[in-house]
Write an enzyme that holds these catalytic residues in place. Sequence first.
Site, PDB file in Angstrom:
ATOM      1  CB  ILE A   1      21.392  -2.184  16.860  1.00 29.09           C
ATOM      2  CG1 ILE A   1      22.380  -1.250  16.166  1.00 29.09           C
ATOM      3  CG2 ILE A   1      22.033  -2.866  18.052  1.00 29.09           C
ATOM      4  CD1 ILE A   1      22.855  -0.105  17.054  1.00 29.09           C
TER       5      ILE A   1
ATOM      6  CE  LYS B   1      15.083   6.106  17.091  1.00 30.79           C
ATOM      7  NZ  LYS B   1      16.192   6.672  16.322  1.00 30.79           N
TER       8      LYS B   1
ATOM      9  CG  ASP C   1      14.496   9.804  16.455  1.00 26.64           C
ATOM     10  OD1 ASP C   1      13.642   9.193  15.801  1.00 26.64           O
ATOM     11  OD2 ASP C   1      15.633   9.337  16.697  1.00 26.64           O
TER      12      ASP C   1
ATOM     13  N   GLY D   1      18.835   3.854   7.753  1.00 23.41           N
ATOM     14  CA  GLY D   1      19.147   3.443   6.384  1.00 23.41           C
ATOM     15  C   GLY D   1      18.184   2.347   5.970  1.00 23.41           C
TER      16      GLY D   1
ATOM     17  CB  ALA E   1      -0.900   0.008   1.234  1.00 23.34           C
TER      18      ALA E   1
HETATM   19  P1  NAP Z   1       9.449   6.967   3.730  1.00 25.50           P
HETATM   20  O1  NAP Z   1      10.642   6.789   2.864  1.00 25.50           O
HETATM   21  O2  NAP Z   1       8.892   8.329   3.923  1.00 25.50           O
HETATM   22  O3  NAP Z   1       8.288   6.037   3.109  1.00 25.50           O
HETATM   23  C1  NAP Z   1       6.966   6.084   3.551  1.00 25.50           C
HETATM   24  C2  NAP Z   1       6.112   5.198   2.634  1.00 25.50           C
HETATM   25  O4  NAP Z   1       4.795   5.152   3.165  1.00 25.50           O
HETATM   26  C3  NAP Z   1       6.001   5.714   1.209  1.00 25.50           C
HETATM   27  O5  NAP Z   1       6.062   4.637   0.291  1.00 25.50           O
HETATM   28  C4  NAP Z   1       4.608   6.351   1.165  1.00 25.50           C
HETATM   29  O6  NAP Z   1       3.944   6.222  -0.082  1.00 25.50           O
HETATM   30  C5  NAP Z   1       3.853   5.505   2.168  1.00 25.50           C
HETATM   31  N1  NAP Z   1       2.796   6.289   2.803  1.00 25.50           N
HETATM   32  C6  NAP Z   1       2.932   7.347   3.635  1.00 25.50           C
HETATM   33  N2  NAP Z   1       1.725   7.815   4.003  1.00 25.50           N
HETATM   34  C7  NAP Z   1       0.815   7.033   3.386  1.00 25.50           C
HETATM   35  C8  NAP Z   1      -0.598   7.017   3.347  1.00 25.50           C
HETATM   36  N3  NAP Z   1      -1.312   7.920   4.005  1.00 25.50           N
HETATM   37  N4  NAP Z   1      -1.212   6.059   2.618  1.00 25.50           N
HETATM   38  C9  NAP Z   1      -0.498   5.147   1.912  1.00 25.50           C
HETATM   39  N5  NAP Z   1       0.854   5.118   1.902  1.00 25.50           N
HETATM   40  C10 NAP Z   1       1.491   6.053   2.624  1.00 25.50           C
HETATM   41  O7  NAP Z   1       9.686   6.351   5.168  1.00 25.50           O
HETATM   42  P2  NAP Z   1      10.879   5.384   5.652  1.00 25.50           P
HETATM   43  O8  NAP Z   1      12.130   6.163   5.815  1.00 25.50           O
HETATM   44  O9  NAP Z   1      10.897   4.160   4.808  1.00 25.50           O
HETATM   45  O10 NAP Z   1      10.375   5.033   7.127  1.00 25.50           O
HETATM   46  C11 NAP Z   1       9.276   4.169   7.349  1.00 25.50           C
HETATM   47  C12 NAP Z   1       9.092   3.922   8.841  1.00 25.50           C
HETATM   48  O11 NAP Z   1      10.265   3.271   9.347  1.00 25.50           O
HETATM   49  C13 NAP Z   1       8.928   5.193   9.698  1.00 25.50           C
HETATM   50  O12 NAP Z   1       8.037   4.919  10.750  1.00 25.50           O
HETATM   51  C14 NAP Z   1      10.319   5.462  10.228  1.00 25.50           C
HETATM   52  O13 NAP Z   1      10.296   6.161  11.451  1.00 25.50           O
HETATM   53  C15 NAP Z   1      10.804   4.034  10.440  1.00 25.50           C
HETATM   54  N6  NAP Z   1      12.271   3.920  10.408  1.00 25.50           N
HETATM   55  C16 NAP Z   1      12.960   4.422   9.349  1.00 25.50           C
HETATM   56  C17 NAP Z   1      14.342   4.316   9.340  1.00 25.50           C
HETATM   57  C18 NAP Z   1      15.130   4.831   8.168  1.00 25.50           C
HETATM   58  O14 NAP Z   1      16.358   4.735   8.184  1.00 25.50           O
HETATM   59  N7  NAP Z   1      14.519   5.392   7.152  1.00 25.50           N
HETATM   60  C19 NAP Z   1      15.023   3.716  10.431  1.00 25.50           C
HETATM   61  C20 NAP Z   1      14.275   3.191  11.485  1.00 25.50           C
HETATM   62  C21 NAP Z   1      12.890   3.295  11.466  1.00 25.50           C
HETATM   63  P3  NAP Z   1       4.461   7.000  -1.406  1.00 25.50           P
HETATM   64  O15 NAP Z   1       5.814   6.392  -1.694  1.00 25.50           O
HETATM   65  O16 NAP Z   1       3.460   6.678  -2.448  1.00 25.50           O
HETATM   66  O17 NAP Z   1       4.541   8.434  -1.012  1.00 25.50           O
END
Ligand code: NAP
Length: 438
Positions: free
Chosen positions: A137, A206, A202, A308, A46
């Site tokens: 980790i 945690k 943030d 990442g 989704a």
């Molecule tokens: P991201 O790159 O912003 O990706 C979010 C995804 O969710 C996108 O594909 C977006 O769709 C989709 N999305 C957002 N709102 C939506 C909605 N209302 N309906 C349907 N789809 C929706 O986020 P991310 O960096 O992968 O992070 C994802 C989660 O993992 C977060 O909670 C973050 O805190 C956690 N996290 C991330 C990291 C990291 O390194 N990035 C590390 C630890 C934890 P579209 O692509 O179509 O816009």
Amino acid sequence: MTELRTLKVALLGCGNVGAQVARILIDDAGTLAPRTGARLELAGIAVRNLDAEREVDLPRDLFTTDGETLVKEADLVIELMGGIEPARSLILSAIQNGASVVTGNKALLAADGPALYEEADKAGVELSYEAAVAGAIPILRPIRDSLSGDRITRVLGIVNGTTNFILDQMDSTGAQFADALAEAQRLGYAEADPTADVEGHDAAAKAAILASLSFHTRFDLENVYCEGITGVSAADIAAAKEAGFVIKLLAIAEKIGNGDGSEGVSVRVHPTLLPREHPLAAVRGAFNAVFVEAENAGELMFYGQGAGGTPTASAVLGDLVSAARRIVLGGPGRIESTTGHVPALPIDAATTSYYIGLDVADQPGVLAKIAQLFAEHGVSIEIMRQTIHRDADSNVESAELRIVTHRASEAALAATVEAVKGLDVINSVTSVLRVEGA
Ligand code: NAP
């Protein structure tokens, strides 16, 4: 050979982390199946925008904007959208439909974790979130499972890579905070709006998760004292360095005796001086590490990439395989232990050592006056160093005093600092920083 059953996996979100999770599920399906005891079939993804470019080439027919229907058909749901809504509603819907859920959404867990854990308990499904703290980790599972037969006394974590990068830059180059932040933004370690990272929010989310699992009691954001790094100056870093310390933003959860036989937990995030020989001092750049102290295990350290897409996907997959195994083996959902019932303590109850920088008049008797004032407030001094400066224009001499105290309560320290400010020989209090691990 018996035919493996198939478990349907719904993926919510296909961004940095989600795209890598989808890639691994497809590319490594053959190796994941025997480890899991089931085939993990990616049933759908989704997203918001069906036409967006993805980092990974994935079959178009997997994508949908209808997350609600997708979760209803899944055995396992991975939430990697981020934010509160619709993530929360979709997770609740998945749980109520009997699916186990894996998420990396620390913001949602910090805001509404207890309600979600309760729903998962009621439904007998798993809600796991290894990726929410320190990315790749493995730290939550060791705390929850491996250390469940021990008693954790303290957790110190570098759990925000952005702030660790900024502080490390300041320490290694002498840069001011604003310049180190700009460099972090240029390299993609900090977002355009860095508030959640640099203000400590943030890390606080945690810290609440780490404290909850470590002390078997649910803590939320309101229980976490939070101070970010925006007030840390190049002068603080230089002074800390000269005194043999490094400044890190730490998430701390520790059990503290109240002096009457009862105990409480102090959960806090703030810039902290660590001796350069402390294992956490060696954590450079955007890396994360969590240092755990337990009664029987002693000291443990967990180190690795805290963010990442690919590293975080590793943690998500670990949770997914574990939840799937449980479905295959027919066990109940993992029961979170919340029998600790230890109250969260206000910041005033925390005890640490302190580093205090003072700009003082260069007069005889100043040191004695200051030492006496500390003693009157019950704060004992471990180290006191004086450096004399002469202003080239005015030729006036002033002295800089650096004091490191023994452990004292926040309340005693705050009262001491207020009293010190009132002394006629004090020009200014240049810094007050907490010290750990000395
Ligand atoms: P991201 O790159 O912003 O990706 C979010 C995804 O969710 C996108 O594909 C977006 O769709 C989709 N999305 C957002 N709102 C939506 C909605 N209302 N309906 C349907 N789809 C929706 O986020 P991310 O960096 O992968 O992070 C994802 C989660 O993992 C977060 O909670 C973050 O805190 C956690 N996290 C991330 C990291 C990291 O390194 N990035 C590390 C630890 C934890 P579209 O692509 O179509 O816009």
